[in-house]
Design a protein around this motif. Structure first.
Motif, short mmCIF file in Angstrom:
data_model
loop_
_atom_site.label_atom_id
_atom_site.label_comp_id
_atom_site.label_asym_id
_atom_site.label_seq_id
_atom_site.Cartn_x
_atom_site.Cartn_y
_atom_site.Cartn_z
N SER A 226 51.58 37.06 38.30
CA SER A 226 51.05 36.82 37.34
C SER A 226 49.68 35.48 37.59
O SER A 226 48.92 35.77 36.90
N CYS A 227 50.24 34.81 38.55
CA CYS A 227 48.85 33.51 38.55
C CYS A 227 49.47 33.31 39.98
O CYS A 227 50.52 33.59 40.55
N ASN A 259 45.57 36.06 41.76
CA ASN A 259 45.35 34.97 40.69
C ASN A 259 45.86 33.60 41.70
O ASN A 259 47.52 32.57 41.60
N CYS A 263 46.80 31.74 35.60
CA CYS A 263 47.11 32.65 35.41
C CYS A 263 45.66 34.10 35.49
O CYS A 263 45.26 33.10 34.12
N ASP A 266 41.94 39.86 34.39
CA ASP A 266 41.89 40.57 34.98
C ASP A 266 40.50 41.48 34.81
O ASP A 266 40.20 41.02 33.48
#
Length: 356
Positions: A226-227, A259, A263, A266
């Protein structure tokens, strides 16, 4: 008794005086009496005259008859002698033979014509039933002929041999090739008509190279993180594999880092719009569909995918119309008189294909 046996006559009777008259007594009457008598008419014998000249002979040959006659001068009457014959007859020209004409039978039916066309001959016959004689009419011909089937004979069409097959019109894949022939003698007078002057057959030199065709990339996968440093990938499929030396398929999978920053946000895209119309009706064209950015990426978030996508369409071959060369000059006439023929030709430059 009557004084005539026939015709008018007379008869008498007499008496005598037994006491003569005297002293004034009555005088005696006549001593004889005469009376007419008739025993009927007398017979009359027939009396005839002399014969007249002989008549002409009733036939000029072969025996005829002549007659001569006489007249009654006094006809017979009252039982008198009858008349002798009044006509006398005799033969004549018995030593002159008559001419005999020839007598012939009926003609037979005409026989079949000895040719079916182009002028033939038919014959018929008859027999002599009686020959002529003594100068009679002579016999006619016993055989007769006439012309028949004078119409021209049919001439069948004569064609040359087929030429060698032309080169295949395609260097690879299915194609066609042709062979031709010419008219040597055209049909006439109902003869057999000419057949086709061109024939065609399929040909196949070699398979054509087939380039690999792949689909458009699919959507990126979600980032594996996610990051920070993550990965996302997308893939595409092989629609048509490469064959016969065609261009090989490119990579089917693509990966990018995602990522890497904190974060990221998108990109959010809209749904694809409907495909546009194909820009070609045939021969492989293209169609396009688009989408818009609903939310732009941030902080290194997933980038927006392509906003426009192209795809091939209408890949069927386009019709190819046949193209012909100009006509050649007319050939020399094949006959110096009467009806002849001249020929001119032209060649196929581009053969018809795909319904052209």
């Amino acid at each position: 008794q009557c004084s005539a046996e026939c015709g008018p006559g007379s008869r008498t009777r007499s008496r005598t005086i037994e006491v003569p008259d005297s002293s004034g007594g009555a005088v005696c009457g006549p001593l004889e009496e005469v009376q007419d008598c008739n025993n009927g008419p007398c017979p009359v014998d027939c009396q005839v005259g002399e014969y007249g000249p002989w008549s002409a002979c009733s036939a000029e040959c072969g025996g005829g008859r002549q007659t001569r006659s006489r007249q009654v001068a006094t006809p017979e009457a009252n039982g008198g002698a009858p008349c002798p014959q009044l006509i006398e007859e005799r033969l004549c020209n018995t030593d002159v033979p008559c001419p005999v004409d020839c007598v012939m039978g009926n003609w037979t039916e005409w026989n079949e014509c000895d040719r079916n066309c182009g002028g033939g001959v038919q014959q018929r016959h008859r027999e002599v039933l009686r020959e002529s004689a003594n100068g009679g009419a002579s016999c006619g011909a016993t055989q007769d002929e006439r012309v028949c089937n004078t119409h021209a004979c049919p001439v069948d069409c004569v064609l040359s041999e087929w030429s060698a097959w032309s080169e295949c019109d395609e260097r690879c894949g299915p194609g066609s090739q042709t062979s031709t022939r010419t008219v040597l003698t055209p049909a006439s007078n109902g003869g057999q008509a000419c057949g086709k002057l061109e024939r065609q057959q399929d040909c196949f030199e070699k398979p054509c190279p087939v380039d690999c065709v792949v689909s458009a990339y699919g959507n990126w996968t979600a980032c594996s993180a996610s990051c920070g440093d993550g990965l996302r990938s997308r893939s595409r499929k092989i629609i048509t594999p490469a064959a016969h030396g065609g261009e090989a398929c490119p990579a089917l999978t693509e990966e990018i880092i995602c990522n890497a920053d904190p974060c990221p946000e998108d990109c959010v895209l809209s749904h694809w719009q409907p495909w546009s119309d194909c820009d070609k009706p045939c021969g492989t064209g293209h169609k396009v569909r688009k989408r818009t950015v609903v939310h732009a990426p941030a902080n290194g978030g997933q980038k927006c995918g392509q906003l426009e996508e192209r795809a091939t369409c209408n890949s069927q071959p386009c019709p190819v119309d046949c193209k012909m060369s100009n006509w050649t000059q007319w050939s020399k006439c094949d006959a110096t008189c009467g009806t002849g023929e001249q020929v001119r030709t032209r060649a196929i430059i581009v053969p018809q294909a795909h319904g052209g």
